[in-house]
Write a protein that holds these residues in place. Structure first.
Motif, PDB file in Angstrom:
ATOM      1  N   PHE A 146     -13.934   3.143  -3.190  1.00  0.00           N
ATOM      2  CA  PHE A 146     -13.204   4.190  -3.901  1.00  0.00           C
ATOM      3  C   PHE A 146     -12.114   4.775  -3.011  1.00  0.00           C
ATOM      4  O   PHE A 146     -10.969   4.961  -3.434  1.00  0.00           O
ATOM      5  CB  PHE A 146     -14.170   5.284  -4.371  1.00  0.00           C
ATOM      6  N   ARG A 147     -12.451   5.032  -1.770  1.00  0.00           N
ATOM      7  CA  ARG A 147     -11.470   5.582  -0.831  1.00  0.00           C
ATOM      8  C   ARG A 147     -10.372   4.563  -0.524  1.00  0.00           C
ATOM      9  O   ARG A 147      -9.188   4.911  -0.432  1.00  0.00           O
ATOM     10  CB  ARG A 147     -12.173   6.027   0.460  1.00  0.00           C
ATOM     11  N   MET A 148     -10.740   3.298  -0.372  1.00  0.00           N
ATOM     12  CA  MET A 148      -9.737   2.259  -0.147  1.00  0.00           C
ATOM     13  C   MET A 148      -8.773   2.171  -1.325  1.00  0.00           C
ATOM     14  O   MET A 148      -7.564   1.989  -1.142  1.00  0.00           O
ATOM     15  CB  MET A 148     -10.431   0.904   0.069  1.00  0.00           C
ATOM     16  N   ASN A 149      -9.307   2.312  -2.525  1.00  0.00           N
ATOM     17  CA  ASN A 149      -8.482   2.303  -3.729  1.00  0.00           C
ATOM     18  C   ASN A 149      -7.495   3.468  -3.712  1.00  0.00           C
ATOM     19  O   ASN A 149      -6.323   3.305  -4.056  1.00  0.00           O
ATOM     20  CB  ASN A 149      -9.390   2.359  -4.961  1.00  0.00           C
ATOM     21  N   GLU A 150      -7.970   4.642  -3.325  1.00  0.00           N
ATOM     22  CA  GLU A 150      -7.076   5.810  -3.235  1.00  0.00           C
ATOM     23  C   GLU A 150      -5.977   5.595  -2.201  1.00  0.00           C
ATOM     24  O   GLU A 150      -4.816   5.938  -2.451  1.00  0.00           O
ATOM     25  CB  GLU A 150      -7.875   7.059  -2.850  1.00  0.00           C
ATOM     26  N   ALA A 202       0.837  -1.195   0.000  1.00  0.00           N
ATOM     27  CA  ALA A 202       0.000   0.000   0.000  1.00  0.00           C
ATOM     28  C   ALA A 202       0.873   1.246   0.000  1.00  0.00           C
ATOM     29  O   ALA A 202       1.909   1.286   0.662  1.00  0.00           O
ATOM     30  CB  ALA A 202      -0.905   0.000   1.220  1.00  0.00           C
ATOM     31  N   ASN A 203       0.440   2.261  -0.742  1.00  0.00           N
ATOM     32  CA  ASN A 203       1.136   3.544  -0.733  1.00  0.00           C
ATOM     33  C   ASN A 203       0.717   4.408   0.442  1.00  0.00           C
ATOM     34  O   ASN A 203       1.473   5.261   0.879  1.00  0.00           O
ATOM     35  CB  ASN A 203       0.874   4.310  -2.035  1.00  0.00           C
ATOM     36  N   GLY A 204      -0.491   4.209   0.924  1.00  0.00           N
ATOM     37  CA  GLY A 204      -1.016   5.024   2.013  1.00  0.00           C
ATOM     38  C   GLY A 204      -0.917   4.323   3.354  1.00  0.00           C
ATOM     39  O   GLY A 204      -0.181   3.350   3.532  1.00  0.00           O
ATOM     40  N   ASP A 205      -1.679   4.828   4.297  1.00  0.00           N
ATOM     41  CA  ASP A 205      -1.700   4.300   5.658  1.00  0.00           C
ATOM     42  C   ASP A 205      -2.419   2.954   5.678  1.00  0.00           C
ATOM     43  O   ASP A 205      -3.610   2.864   5.379  1.00  0.00           O
ATOM     44  CB  ASP A 205      -2.394   5.303   6.572  1.00  0.00           C
ATOM     45  N   GLN A 212      -2.269   7.380  -2.448  1.00  0.00           N
ATOM     46  CA  GLN A 212      -1.925   8.219  -1.322  1.00  0.00           C
ATOM     47  C   GLN A 212      -0.531   7.874  -0.805  1.00  0.00           C
ATOM     48  O   GLN A 212      -0.226   6.724  -0.550  1.00  0.00           O
ATOM     49  CB  GLN A 212      -2.958   8.035  -0.216  1.00  0.00           C
ATOM     50  N   ASN A 213       0.289   8.863  -0.643  1.00  0.00           N
ATOM     51  CA  ASN A 213       1.603   8.653  -0.056  1.00  0.00           C
ATOM     52  C   ASN A 213       1.586   9.111   1.384  1.00  0.00           C
ATOM     53  O   ASN A 213       1.020  10.148   1.714  1.00  0.00           O
ATOM     54  CB  ASN A 213       2.680   9.420  -0.820  1.00  0.00           C
TER      55      ASN A 213
END
Length: 122
Positions: free
Chosen positions: A111-115, A62-65, A120-121
């Motif tokens: 959609f948010r999970m995909n982002e 994952a790129n995000g948290d 998201q970094n």
């Protein structure tokens, strides 16, 4: 998380949500079609959750948290189940509307999970 699968999942959730809203606002109680559409959304969520659990082992991090992603994932898994439970207990047209709202909420959550996973970094 697989990007194309998440877009398919969003499309199915939107279609199921709109279908349940139309059926609910037309005055019909929950039936096999509305519950089945919501169950399909739940099945796709379970598949996505398993893929997300296995993805880091195959180099798809994952790129995000990650914590935020899994909070969304677990919450999304609980939402259709709670809506179906409600629809089975309260057999009114408003239960069908709740199924539709839950499916539309799932579309937004996926959609948010995909982002979070892809773009998201931290």
């Amino acid at each position: 998380m697989i990007e194309w699968f998440s877009y398919v999942q969003i499309a199915v959730a939107v279609l199921a949500g709109v279908f349940c809203l139309i059926v609910g606002f037309s005055g019909r109680v929950p039936n096999d079609y509305t519950l089945g559409a919501t169950a399909l959304v739940e099945l796709l969520l379970v598949i996505q959750f398993v893929v997300a659990l296995l993805a880091p082992a195959f180099g798809n991090d994952a790129n995000g948290d990650v914590l935020e992603f899994y909070v969304y994932a677990v919450s999304a898994l609980l939402l259709p189940a709670a809506a179906v439970f409600w629809a089975l207990i309260d057999r009114t047209r408003w239960s069908t509307v709740i199924l539709g709202v839950a499916c539309l909420a799932i579309a937004v959550m996926v959609f948010r999970m995909n982002e979070i996973w892809l773009f998201q970094n931290v």
